[in-house]
Enzyme design. Structure first.
Site, PDB file in Angstrom:
ATOM      1  N   SER A  29       0.833  -1.270   0.046  1.00  0.00           N
ATOM      2  CA  SER A  29      -0.055  -0.045   0.143  1.00  0.00           C
ATOM      3  C   SER A  29       0.960   1.363   0.064  1.00  0.00           C
ATOM      4  O   SER A  29       1.808   1.353   0.761  1.00  0.00           O
ATOM      5  CB  SER A  29      -0.747   0.106   1.238  1.00  0.00           C
ATOM      6  OG  SER A  29      -1.478   1.285   1.436  1.00  0.00           O
ATOM      7  N   ASP A  54      -0.184   3.863   1.087  1.00  0.00           N
ATOM      8  CA  ASP A  54      -0.095   4.916   2.303  1.00  0.00           C
ATOM      9  C   ASP A  54       0.688   4.580   3.591  1.00  0.00           C
ATOM     10  O   ASP A  54       1.015   5.572   4.314  1.00  0.00           O
ATOM     11  CB  ASP A  54      -1.647   4.608   2.734  1.00  0.00           C
ATOM     12  CG  ASP A  54      -2.725   4.938   1.553  1.00  0.00           C
ATOM     13  OD1 ASP A  54      -2.442   5.527   0.816  1.00  0.00           O
ATOM     14  OD2 ASP A  54      -3.800   4.386   1.533  1.00  0.00           O
ATOM     15  N   MET A 105      30.358   1.133  -8.049  1.00  0.00           N
ATOM     16  CA  MET A 105      31.180   1.375  -6.961  1.00  0.00           C
ATOM     17  C   MET A 105      31.088   0.805  -5.657  1.00  0.00           C
ATOM     18  O   MET A 105      30.413  -0.456  -5.707  1.00  0.00           O
ATOM     19  CB  MET A 105      31.204   2.985  -6.614  1.00  0.00           C
ATOM     20  CG  MET A 105      31.561   4.024  -7.794  1.00  0.00           C
ATOM     21  SD  MET A 105      31.317   5.711  -7.351  1.00  0.00           S
ATOM     22  CE  MET A 105      32.411   6.605  -8.471  1.00  0.00           C
TER      23      MET A 105
HETATM   24  P1  ATP Z   1      -5.518   0.131   0.000  1.00  0.00           P
HETATM   25  O1  ATP Z   1      -4.580   0.335   1.181  1.00  0.00           O
HETATM   26  O2  ATP Z   1      -4.540   0.542  -1.254  1.00  0.00           O
HETATM   27  O3  ATP Z   1      -6.679   1.030  -0.115  1.00  0.00           O
HETATM   28  P2  ATP Z   1      -6.624  -2.160   0.806  1.00  0.00           P
HETATM   29  O4  ATP Z   1      -6.472  -3.600   0.752  1.00  0.00           O
HETATM   30  O5  ATP Z   1      -6.903  -1.586   2.082  1.00  0.00           O
HETATM   31  O6  ATP Z   1      -5.795  -1.452  -0.096  1.00  0.00           O
HETATM   32  P3  ATP Z   1      -9.780  -2.048   0.215  1.00  0.00           P
HETATM   33  O7  ATP Z   1     -10.657  -1.514  -0.805  1.00  0.00           O
HETATM   34  O8  ATP Z   1     -10.079  -1.566   1.612  1.00  0.00           O
HETATM   35  O9  ATP Z   1      -8.252  -1.863  -0.135  1.00  0.00           O
HETATM   36  O10 ATP Z   1      -9.831  -3.688   0.275  1.00  0.00           O
HETATM   37  C1  ATP Z   1      -9.780  -4.165  -0.991  1.00  0.00           C
HETATM   38  C2  ATP Z   1     -10.658  -5.384  -1.218  1.00  0.00           C
HETATM   39  O11 ATP Z   1     -10.551  -6.310   0.078  1.00  0.00           O
HETATM   40  C3  ATP Z   1     -12.341  -4.866  -1.026  1.00  0.00           C
HETATM   41  O12 ATP Z   1     -12.563  -4.436  -2.296  1.00  0.00           O
HETATM   42  C4  ATP Z   1     -12.881  -6.209  -0.709  1.00  0.00           C
HETATM   43  O13 ATP Z   1     -13.152  -7.200  -1.751  1.00  0.00           O
HETATM   44  C5  ATP Z   1     -11.855  -6.936   0.355  1.00  0.00           C
HETATM   45  N1  ATP Z   1     -12.136  -6.831   1.755  1.00  0.00           N
HETATM   46  C6  ATP Z   1     -11.884  -5.463   2.306  1.00  0.00           C
HETATM   47  N2  ATP Z   1     -12.276  -5.556   3.730  1.00  0.00           N
HETATM   48  C7  ATP Z   1     -12.988  -6.676   3.724  1.00  0.00           C
HETATM   49  C8  ATP Z   1     -13.838  -7.492   4.857  1.00  0.00           C
HETATM   50  N3  ATP Z   1     -13.939  -7.042   6.002  1.00  0.00           N
HETATM   51  N4  ATP Z   1     -14.280  -8.509   4.591  1.00  0.00           N
HETATM   52  C9  ATP Z   1     -13.999  -9.196   3.501  1.00  0.00           C
HETATM   53  N5  ATP Z   1     -13.393  -8.727   2.288  1.00  0.00           N
HETATM   54  C10 ATP Z   1     -12.796  -7.249   2.489  1.00  0.00           C
END
Ligand code: ATP
Length: 736
Positions: free
Chosen positions: A152, A154, A558
């Site tokens: 990520s 972030d 280097m």
């Molecule tokens: P980034 O930090 O780039 O946003 P992320 O993994 O936190 O990445 P999210 O959009 O929060 O991104 O989650 C990505 C996918 O993971 C979601 O679209 C969903 O399919 C799955 N996901 C997230 N939270 C849950 C949950 N609580 N239960 C099941 N699936 C989930």
């Protein structure tokens, strides 16, 4: 459980370095006898099944390490948040015979993975009710093993120091702000630069430190009063009066005021324009931050994490609970804490948020608050004003100016005086010493080179006397030496000569700054990350130049007798062979490598890449190797040398080098001021080991170095040699 077929997916927002992780997972998995299947388009692909789930071969992940994004695609999937969607996903996994899953994504993706793993028995039971016969493939009770990698931009995941992609995003942001600063300075303009990071201010905070920003607004530290915008305007005006030509305000996308209302760039723009009475420009960096070729750090982080993911799977650690590579606490706890932060932000519990963000984040906030001041705090009446000398020694390294800027301002801000010593110990001996003020270091945060000048002289004989005189004449009470091998040797010489020259009995700190990364007491020295990125950038271009021909490159980097740049450069660019002085080069190894090249080119390979450290072997040097390979390669391929030379020492420092230089400078200054305050006279070298900053006394210096080879005895990175060997070869026999 015996793992056989592993599925890998990337999910959520893409992050640079994900490809390096996929490559490492596929090749390490295949090498260990597993099958690795790609699940394309994240959880969406897992639910869709069909050709979204298919095997990945050794060669399918060739030539991807330098590419941004993810070759297996990423997506967000609402259906995966539902039980029904996850049942479909389970059906597809069972149909594909996949018994373990590696998920690369942010906290959402990893939460989803953990939910899926926990429900797995229910899904299997449901599937066996649907198709009792098909259930033989995965009888109820067979577990799903899950390993996660945090990818990520972030860097918002509690429990990790760095997530895959955050360093590259910082590169993009820093490049953009550097560019903006030059135009802002030409026109004496104020700019607002909005950066990503959702609820986490990491990118904004670090970008402000790295670029010498004039103000930063982050979710963790909202302004404390209603007149914050007037205060900001006053600060910008004060900066102008002090001589600054530009003003850059870095705004995190999640920043709020103290009522919890978002500070959008439009709102900030109108407040600043009204307050300053002039036009202000806004740049919203947007998706530029996600894109582009991954930095050396992200390539190597992704590679190491990818390999560790397979080790974790095979080690059985993930049988009972999802494991996340590179975190110190269980996944469920990390996710819970990461989520808690968002709730705390909403509840405006900022102290608790900062506590969870960790020490180095807090230190950075504090440091930045000093560095961005228009002028230092006024000197207190009757305060003791110490006289601190600052200088460089050794070859120039990107980040030296950043360290000096931070040291000068942080010392002045405490009411002390700073004296810049020019041209290293050579200049010290001729007393080239000048007092510095707040504006002497203006604009140095991102400047390459070494404005104070440096030299490789290690003082001896009459120079020692002259330096002692210069210390006395200028009344120096403490000394900060920012530099490489010669800096350490010189300070060690002063330390040894204290009996003969009492003037040397003052607190001294050496701050590691050399691209060679060959000084003791630290895992990384300032400048090494910049040099590595320059190498990676150059090698990417060299590789592209050869696509039309069948060619092998021998790239010389280097490092003197320290192979850090060669090995890490090799790891980040996928070089087949890396030659290090630490291991030597023999005719036998050259023969083996030649055979590997000949076989590879016979089978259709088009590019060979070997990286050698400049001092790997003085007889079998780059010219010799090229001639040998050229002669023996015959008509199969031709060979070209590429000696990268001084481009590795130049350039503006990378974000990591700027941040690290600032951090080490702050702690060095604190150490020196503290020593003088209690009449101490420690001579020490500072460094960072496993994320913690440590000081070592010069009493231990000789014991810690391999003097004839001018490098530390302990070189942690040598253990990564096996990672490079395992991944960059042609497919092992019998592996597709
Ligand atoms: P980034 O930090 O780039 O946003 P992320 O993994 O936190 O990445 P999210 O959009 O929060 O991104 O989650 C990505 C996918 O993971 C979601 O679209 C969903 O399919 C799955 N996901 C997230 N939270 C849950 C949950 N609580 N239960 C099941 N699936 C989930």
């Amino acid at each position: 459980m015996a793992v056989k077929r592993v599925g890998v997916l990337t999910s959520g927002g893409d992050a640079s370095g994900m490809n390096a992780a996929v490559r490492a997972i596929v090749r390490t998995g295949l090498d260990r006898g597993l099958e690795v299947w790609g699940i394309y388009e994240g959880y969406r692909g897992l639910i869709e099944g069909g050709d979204r789930i298919r095997p990945l071969s050794w060669n399918s992940v060739g030539g991807i390490i330098h590419r941004g994004g993810t070759i297996i695609g990423s997506a967000r999937s609402e259906p995966f948040r539902t039980m029904e969607g996850r049942l479909k996903a389970a059906r597809n996994l069972v149909a594909a015979g996949i018994d373990s899953l590696i998920v690369i994504g942010g906290d959402g993706s990893l939460t989803g993975a953990e939910v899926f793993r926990r429900e797995w028995p229910e899904h299997l039971a449901a599937l066996s009710r649907e198709h009792p016969v098909a259930a033989d493939a995965a009888p109820p009770g067979s577990p799903l093993t899950v390993v996660g990698l945090v990818g990520s931009i972030d860097n918002d995941f509690i429990g990790t120091d760095m997530t895959i992609g955050a360093d590259t995003a910082l590169h993009r942001i820093t490049e953009a702000i550097d560019a903006i600063c030059s135009t802002a300075s030409s026109h004496r303009r104020t700019f607002i630069v909005e950066v990503m990071g959702r609820h986490c201010g990491y990118l904004a905070l670090m970008a402000a430190i790295a670029t010498g920003g004039d103000a930063v607004l982050i979710p963790e530290c909202p302004p404390t009063s209603d007149d914050w915008s007037q205060q900001l305007v006053a600060d910008i005006k004060a900066g102008r009066e002090a001589g600054r030509r530009d003003a850059v305000v870095v705004l995190a996308e999640g920043a709020t005021d103290h009522h919890g209302e978002t500070i959008t760039s439009a709102r900030l723009l109108s407040l600043l324009e009204k307050g300053l009475g002039e036009a202000v420009r806004v740049t919203v960096l947007g998706h530029v931050q996600r894109g582009g070729s991954p930095s050396a750090f992200d390539r190597n982080l992704g590679t190491r994490m990818g390999q560790a993911a397979i080790d974790t799977l095979l080690g059985g650690h993930a049988d009972n609970e999802s494991q996340v590579v590179g975190i110190r606490i269980p996944l469920t706890e990390c996710v819970a804490q990461t989520r808690d932060i968002n709730q705390m932000l909403a509840a405006r519990q900022f102290d608790r948020v900062l506590e969870l963000r960790g020490r180095s984040f807090n230190d950075s906030v504090e440091t930045l608050n000093t560095l961005l001041r228009a002028l230092p705090h006024p000197v207190q009446e009757h305060q003791r004003r110490m006289r601190v000398g600052v200088m460089h020694a050794g070859a120039p390294a990107p980040g030296m100016n950043t360290a000096v800027r931070a040291a000068v301002r942080l010392t002045l801000d405490q009411g002390h005086r700073v004296f810049g010593i020019r041209r290293g110990f050579a200049g010290f001996a001729t007393a080239e010493i000048r007092e510095m003020n707040w504006m002497s270091v203006n604009g140095w945060a991102g400047m390459g080179g070494a404005e104070l000048g440096t030299s490789r002289d290690v003082p001896a004989g009459s120079d020692l006397y002259a330096i002692a005189r210069a210390i006395e004449t200028h009344g120096l009470e403490a000394l900060l030496v920012v530099g490489g091998w010669e800096a350490y040797e010189s300070v060690n010489r002063l330390f040894d000569e204290r009996r003969n020259f009492p003037a040397f009995t003052i607190p001294i700190v050496c701050l590691p700054a050399t691209i060679d990364n060959n000084v003791p007491g630290t895992e990384l020295s300032i400048g090494a990350d910049t040099a590595l990125n320059s190498i990676v950038c150059a090698v990417d271009k060299i590789k592209q130049s050869a696509v039309a021909e069948r060619r092998c490159f021998v790239v010389e980097v280097m490092g003197k007798r320290c192979g850090y740049l060669a090995l890490m450069g090799g790891l980040a660019t996928g070089a087949e062979r890396v030659y290090l002085h630490e291991e030597g080069v023999t005719l036998q190894t050259l023969e083996t490598d030649l055979r590997m090249l000949v076989n590879g080119f016979k089978q259709g390979k088009r590019l060979g890449l070997m990286i050698r450290n400049e001092d790997a072997n003085t007889i079998y040097d780059t010219t010799f190797m090229c001639k040998l390979f050229e002669e023996e390669g015959g008509h199969l391929f031709d060979v070209r040398p590429s000696i990268l030379g001084h481009l590795q020492q130049g350039g503006d420092p990378s974000p990591f080098d700027r941040i690290q230089a600032t951090r080490l400078a702050r702690l060095s200054v604190e150490f020196l001021i503290d020593e003088v305050g209690r009449s101490g006279h420690a001579a020490a070298f500072i460094g960072s080991i496993e994320g913690k900053v440590e000081f070592h006394s010069f009493e231990d210096y000789t014991r810690m170095i391999d003097a004839p080879n001018r490098r530390p005895k302990n070189q942690w990175w040598l253990e990564l040699r096996s990672v490079n060997d395992a991944l960059a070869q042609p497919a092992p026999r019998g592996v597709a």
